[in-house]
Design an enzyme around this catalytic site. Sequence first.
Site, mmCIF file in Angstrom:
data_model
loop_
_atom_site.group_PDB
_atom_site.id
_atom_site.type_symbol
_atom_site.label_atom_id
_atom_site.label_comp_id
_atom_site.label_asym_id
_atom_site.label_seq_id
_atom_site.Cartn_x
_atom_site.Cartn_y
_atom_site.Cartn_z
ATOM 1 N N ASP A 200 0.777 -1.270 0.031
ATOM 2 C CA ASP A 200 -0.195 -0.046 0.608
ATOM 3 C C ASP A 200 0.848 1.464 0.580
ATOM 4 O O ASP A 200 1.816 1.220 1.218
ATOM 5 C CB ASP A 200 -0.884 0.278 1.202
ATOM 6 C CG ASP A 200 -1.859 1.219 1.151
ATOM 7 O OD1 ASP A 200 -1.868 1.941 0.249
ATOM 8 O OD2 ASP A 200 -3.122 1.176 2.369
ATOM 9 N N GLU A 226 -1.056 -0.998 -4.079
ATOM 10 C CA GLU A 226 -2.566 -0.165 -3.671
ATOM 11 C C GLU A 226 -2.278 1.511 -3.371
ATOM 12 O O GLU A 226 -0.799 1.515 -3.278
ATOM 13 C CB GLU A 226 -2.528 -0.615 -2.264
ATOM 14 C CG GLU A 226 -4.140 0.230 -1.538
ATOM 15 C CD GLU A 226 -4.750 -0.538 -0.146
ATOM 16 O OE1 GLU A 226 -4.732 -1.611 -0.271
ATOM 17 O OE2 GLU A 226 -5.559 0.058 0.254
ATOM 18 N N GLU A 252 -10.136 4.125 -2.174
ATOM 19 C CA GLU A 252 -10.692 4.209 -0.246
ATOM 20 C C GLU A 252 -11.059 5.512 -0.196
ATOM 21 O O GLU A 252 -10.886 6.424 0.065
ATOM 22 C CB GLU A 252 -9.478 3.447 0.073
ATOM 23 C CG GLU A 252 -8.467 4.635 0.587
ATOM 24 C CD GLU A 252 -6.897 3.702 1.323
ATOM 25 O OE1 GLU A 252 -6.734 3.038 1.079
ATOM 26 O OE2 GLU A 252 -6.976 4.528 2.398
ATOM 27 N N HIS A 302 -12.254 -1.414 1.600
ATOM 28 C CA HIS A 302 -11.564 -0.789 2.775
ATOM 29 C C HIS A 302 -12.017 -0.616 4.322
ATOM 30 O O HIS A 302 -12.585 -0.594 4.582
ATOM 31 C CB HIS A 302 -10.971 0.657 1.805
ATOM 32 C CG HIS A 302 -10.149 1.309 2.427
ATOM 33 N ND1 HIS A 302 -11.001 2.352 3.411
ATOM 34 C CD2 HIS A 302 -8.394 1.275 2.294
ATOM 35 C CE1 HIS A 302 -9.262 2.843 4.602
ATOM 36 N NE2 HIS A 302 -8.386 2.053 3.555
HETATM 37 MG MG LIG Z 1 -4.522 1.800 1.843
#
Ligand SMILES: [Mg+2]
Length: 390
Positions: A200, A226, A252, A302
């Site tokens: 991420d 991500e 997200e 998320h």
């Molecule tokens: Mg994230």
Amino acid sequence: MKITSIKSHVLRYELEKELGYSQQYYKHRTAHLVEVQTDDGITGWGECFGPGNIALANKFIVEKVIQPLILGEDPLNKEHIWQKVYNLLRDSGQKGMPIQALSGIDIALWDILGKKTSAPLYQLLGGKCNNDVPVYGYGMMLQKKSADELIDLFKEESKQIKSKNFKAMKMKVGLGPKEDLKLVQAVRDSIGKDFKLMVDANHAYNLKDALYVGKGLDELGIYWFEEPVAPEDYEGYRELKQKINTSIAGGEAEFTKYGWNKLISNKCIDIAQPEVCGLGGITEYLKVAALAQANFIPVINHVWGSAISIAVNLHLLTAQPDMPGGLFPSKSMLEFDTTEKNIFITDLPKEEFSILDQVKNNNGFASVTENIGIGINPDENFIKEFEVNE
Ligand SMILES: [Mg+2]
């Protein structure tokens, strides 16, 4: 039934150690709960995404901007309330905090519907598609350490997450392209080549750097990459998705069906990560999920926040069909915080609620309870102890 009051509770406590992601370090954990009361005695609970002082701004929007618009409305008219609020806020906020604030209220309205009809949330969403849901652990947050120290910490932490029976794990990056690949390599070496590992970036890179890191991740067998680039950079997402083999995940920081329609129609992502407490609540999440389904994009929510957010997501994933389905389908997963003990998950609910125990005892899976509504009601004394107003 009528809505008689809407209250916000921003909870905060100091962490033992500072944690971070590619954009900032933070030393407090926050959660923002929304309490909707009605004239027939039912109280619904929801939660708004928005960490730190954002939660305080959202509290103001919930109580001072949205509450006056919907006091006296029937809380079961969720669709009408959503459209009314969105339409009146539209000129001032189609994304961001107004929508985060609306999300917490909408979730509380679904909790009220569940309590009114004595049904657990998943039944209101269409019933069970899954008896249980695989859980992945997120951890390995950045810390103010040298890259070498972080490598040692991440190696150890990844082993711990694996030992807790999670089905997969996710790490942060954000030190810079070259250092980030070293960090991912170290974790991959630590957990072995077959364990699902996600990376991420929290939109740390420009397109060129994201391509460099993405090509490195292709070599390391990463399950998804991500938020590689800024959420506004639809072109960057699309180009990255075309040139990188690793699945590109994101969303997200996307809001409402309007934003999601852009993200999906621009072919930006392989995996959709809607944040129900931010994108507009359950009412809007269901529309976003339908958009993703219509485009054959897997949805892996998320998840961030307290036990309320986690329980809502567990209901949503329980009611989510496999895409596209089969004897051995690729399953969605519940995201779960494995960083230092999060009391907003463990100590906030009156009900018994332990995802960690379930993961440990059920080979990495968790399942919903039959409690009505969301099934989580915060302890009033807990709220009093941790509530802040500034
Ligand atoms: Mg994230």
